[in-house]
Design a protein around this motif. Sequence first.
Motif, PDB file in Angstrom:
ATOM      1  N   SER A   1       2.563   4.393   1.316  1.00 36.01           N
ATOM      2  CA  SER A   1       2.829   4.665   2.728  1.00 36.01           C
ATOM      3  C   SER A   1       3.648   5.932   2.884  1.00 36.01           C
ATOM      4  O   SER A   1       4.217   6.448   1.937  1.00 36.01           O
ATOM      5  CB  SER A   1       3.572   3.484   3.356  1.00 36.01           C
TER       6      SER A   1
ATOM      7  N   VAL B   1       2.514  -1.764  11.933  1.00 35.57           N
ATOM      8  CA  VAL B   1       1.357  -1.578  11.048  1.00 35.57           C
ATOM      9  C   VAL B   1       0.268  -2.593  11.386  1.00 35.57           C
ATOM     10  O   VAL B   1      -0.917  -2.262  11.406  1.00 35.57           O
ATOM     11  CB  VAL B   1       1.781  -1.677   9.560  1.00 35.57           C
TER      12      VAL B   1
ATOM     13  N   LYS C   1       0.848  -1.185   0.000  1.00 31.94           N
ATOM     14  CA  LYS C   1       0.000   0.000   0.000  1.00 31.94           C
ATOM     15  C   LYS C   1       0.887   1.239   0.000  1.00 31.94           C
ATOM     16  O   LYS C   1       1.989   1.216   0.545  1.00 31.94           O
ATOM     17  CB  LYS C   1      -0.882   0.013   1.248  1.00 31.94           C
TER      18      LYS C   1
END
Length: 127
Positions: free
Chosen positions: A73, A105, A71
């Motif tokens: 970040s 995370v 993803k």
Amino acid sequence: MTKEELAKKKGIQIKETTQTAAEALITTTTNQEPEVKAEPKKTEEKPNTKVTPPKAPTKIKTPNAGRPKGKPSTKISLNVPDEYLEIVNIAAGVNYKGNTSSYIVSLIEKDIEANGTIYQQIKDLTT
């Protein structure tokens, strides 16, 4: 050196009023003339006479090459008490191959799963 002497040296006129420092700064004038900047010389544009050869086909990147993309970040700075850092390093080593970021995370994701609706309600109240 007094402020009057400094102002005289800098060429600033001081008015004797009961202004705040911000008001005085706005209304202070200097005796300096503004600099006049010369415009840069314009160069003549020459027509493009070069003939470019056709481009060779580019290689298609395979999706599995290199480091896997996750993803999007953002890097942040995080202060962790020393007593927790040892535990974080152990947990990351056992469960996440030593990747501390992945461990943190995952903790954030678990918290969002558990309390996400509450956070969204708070966000909606503040907007």
